[in-house]
Design an enzyme around this catalytic site. Structure first.
Site, PDB file in Angstrom:
ATOM      1  N   THR A 374       0.836  -1.182   0.000  1.00 56.27           N
ATOM      2  CA  THR A 374       0.000   0.000   0.000  1.00 56.27           C
ATOM      3  C   THR A 374       0.887   1.253   0.000  1.00 56.27           C
ATOM      4  O   THR A 374       2.068   1.187   0.296  1.00 56.27           O
ATOM      5  CB  THR A 374      -0.959  -0.007   1.205  1.00 56.27           C
ATOM      6  OG1 THR A 374      -1.649  -1.265   1.239  1.00 56.27           O
ATOM      7  CG2 THR A 374      -1.977   1.102   1.141  1.00 56.27           C
ATOM      8  N   THR A 392      -3.601   0.804  -3.136  1.00 55.88           N
ATOM      9  CA  THR A 392      -2.935  -0.460  -2.852  1.00 55.88           C
ATOM     10  C   THR A 392      -3.194  -1.503  -3.922  1.00 55.88           C
ATOM     11  O   THR A 392      -4.149  -1.387  -4.693  1.00 55.88           O
ATOM     12  CB  THR A 392      -3.421  -1.003  -1.491  1.00 55.88           C
ATOM     13  OG1 THR A 392      -2.663  -2.151  -1.133  1.00 55.88           O
ATOM     14  CG2 THR A 392      -4.889  -1.370  -1.536  1.00 55.88           C
ATOM     15  N   SER A 445     -11.423  -2.912   4.174  1.00 53.44           N
ATOM     16  CA  SER A 445     -10.075  -2.366   4.092  1.00 53.44           C
ATOM     17  C   SER A 445      -9.695  -1.719   5.413  1.00 53.44           C
ATOM     18  O   SER A 445     -10.554  -1.350   6.216  1.00 53.44           O
ATOM     19  CB  SER A 445      -9.999  -1.321   2.970  1.00 53.44           C
ATOM     20  OG  SER A 445      -8.764  -0.632   2.989  1.00 53.44           O
TER      21      SER A 445
END
Length: 577
Positions: A374, A392, A445
């Site tokens: 990321t 990412t 996430s």
């Protein structure tokens, strides 16, 4: 009060790899005295500043920075992945969150990720075509330029196109990451053609050119959304996935859409915090942790007790993350409850200020409620527009698969779903039904792009780091609240707790031997790098790559901080012209 906490924090700050970038004078104003950009690579920071000089705003610069990072940081992000973009429009005062998270293809059922014994097939979940969700980043670049920027998409993509064509030097982290993933990346002809041309794998110092990626970027620049999601590039993506045994369809690729969502906003000790809503778990967890912690004056505490309370807040927020959070378009999330001060007060009441709470004493079942992977960059422009963006491809080099002729390294974000409920993913975090895969669903996430604003300061921050992202942003917020400058915030030592496994992970030198011993005496298990006298089985020595910019409105000063753990990152400030 805060001075004591400031001194405690400063005493553990790592030596910065970059000097603090700043500009301005001793004057205040309604607009910043210039622009500031911090990103994970100097070429990306320079690309954003170039677009600002050409008349673009922060959102045009975000297109340039994002696309350039997609070229120069393939280890972390790219057109084959996704991201979250937190935007602030200075003229209207409006904050908006662009959700460009990848989505699950129709073929990605939970059963597809189990082996013959019914166990999670980690190779399929993390590598190759089945690990990849439908990418969202190209659509986000189109959306940013078309709806928020001033310049044509073609203009803002030019720096990335040029660098992809002309190349850039392979740096140490990129070479190390490739070496660690080479056994997977060598499986795929399209990937070998890019990373091992003529059979010679890339190494540090090589000039790394990506002509196929440049052509894909040109198609995006010329045709916008259709340049990636339909037409020749789309056909090559579909064929590349199919040839390796996966299954995407043309209609689900063409059907991808960026979603605008309302950011999470709450107050913490005089700061307005604006941050990421679901399908990020970061904003809800950040709100929970900070509102738990505001019940104590952290500056009055000794370091072991301060760390203890921060860890206990982390523990409780990550427990809730496990059970309640997912894609809000598919599951009902009790967001109002989880972000409320009353709920935080209830969690605070369960914390013993002198003793660790074993994670198995917090319910492992869902209870009723009412309601170096990321990358991140931060931007403030001279008008006060702001961007915090985290993007990412998930693990190092994503799935490892480049469909031939595209230059696009596909993500392996399917591993962020709870592919088998109760089974940890590559980051050791678990999930249940709320984050189970379904066609068109966005995986949960941890990315947490964040704004902080007080009466005299504005800060933009975020970081990569998998499940540790949220706790790194938490420590960054606490650092700014304690009075640290941008570079000191970027350099702060880091520690982390995620409910399960029940242990504190920490970087090298995050704790003194005395603090480590005191935490153990409270009942905490420590996972420290190496064979420390404090114990632990050896976590990574350093984490993350925090990038932050700050505007001191009282003094009229802009500054930037780039994580010294990443020697190719850069924070730069440019005076208004």
């Amino acid at each position: 009060m805060k001075l004591k906490l400031l001194l405690l924090l400063v005493s553990f700050v790592l030596t910065p790899g970059l000097a603090l970038a700043q500009t301005g004078g001793e004057t205040s104003g309604k607009s910043p005295p210039g622009a500031a950009i911090a990103s994970g690579h100097a070429l990306a920071t320079d690309a954003g500043l170039r677009i600002l000089r050409e008349g673009g705003n922060a959102f045009d610069a975000a297109v340039a920075v994002s696309s350039t990072l997609s070229v120069v940081e393939p280890i972390s992000s790219g057109l084959g992945g996704g991201g979250f973009f937190l935007l602030h429009d200075a003229e209207s005062g409006r904050d908006v969150f662009l959700d460009a998270r990848e989505i699950a293809p129709r073929s990605a059922t939970p059963e597809a990720y189990l082996d013959k014994s019914g166990n999670l097939d980690s190779d399929r979940a993390e590598n190759g075509p089945w690990s990849a969700g439908i990418p969202g980043l190209p659509a986000a670049l189109v959306e940013l330029a078309g709806k928020y920027g001033r310049l044509p998409l073609k203009t803002s993509l030019q720096p990335a196109i040029r660098i992809a064509e002309e190349g850039f030097p392979v740096y140490a982290r990129m070479a190390r990451g490739y070496a660690s993933r080479r056994d997977v990346m060598d499986r795929y002809p399209g990937t070998r053609a890019v990373y091992a041309p003529n059979g010679k794998p890339i190494k540090e110092g090589d000039l790394f050119k990506q002509p196929d990626l440049a052509r894909t970027l040109r198609a995006l620049a010329d045709k916008g959304f259709d340049g990636f999601y339909r037409g020749e590039v789309a056909d090559r993506l579909l064929k590349g996935v199919k040839d390796e045994g996966g299954l995407w369809t043309a209609d689900e690729l063409a059907g991808y859409r960026v979603k605008e969502r309302t950011p999470i906003s709450f107050d913490y000790r005089g700061w307005k915090i604006t941050t990421a809503p679901p399908p990020s778990s970061g904003g809800i967890a950040l709100a929970s942790m900070l509102q738990i912690l505001e019940g104590w004056d952290l500056a009055k505490l000794d370091e072991p007790h301060r760390v203890h309370l921060v860890v206990e807040a982390m523990r409780r927020a990550y427990r809730d993350r496990t059970f309640y959070l997912g894609d809000p378009d598919f599951v009902k999330i009790p967001q109002r409850t989880l972000t409320s001060r009353d709920y935080a007060a209830g969690l605070r009441a369960t914390i013993n200020p002198d003793k660790a709470t074993p994670s198995d004493l917090l319910s492992g079942k869902q209870t009723p409620l009412e309601d170096d992977e990321t990358t991140h960059f931060s931007i403030i422009d001279k008008e006060g527009n702001r961007v915090a963006a985290t993007q990412t491809v998930n693990l190092l080099y994503g799935s490892g698969l480049i469909p031939p002729g595209t230059g696009v390294l596909l993500n392996d974000e399917m591993d962020d779903f709870a592919l088998k409920p109760g089974t940890p993913n590559a980051f050791g975090v678990m999930g249940f039904d709320a984050n189970a895969p379904k066609p068109g669903k966005r995986m949960l996430s941890s990315m947490t792009p964040t704004f902080m604003e007080s009466k005299d300061k504005v800060a933009v921050l975020g970081t990569p780091g998998g499940s540790r992202i949220i706790t790194m942003v938490l420590l960054g917020v606490l650092g700014y609240d304690a009075g640290l400058d941008a570079q000191a915030v970027a350099a702060l030592p880091r520690y982390h707790h995620q409910w399960l496994p029940d242990e504190i992970e920490a970087e090298s030198n995050a704790f003194s031997p005395q603090t480590a011993a005191a935490l153990q005496a409270m009942g905490h298990k420590l996972d420290l790098p190496g064979d420390s006298a404090a114990g632990g089985r050896g976590s990574s020595h350093v984490w993350g790559n925090l990038q932050t910019v700050e505007w001191d409105k009282t003094r009229g000063v802009l500054s930037g901080g780039s994580d010294p753990r990443n020697p190719v990152g850069a924070a730069k400030v440019e005076p208004a012209r």
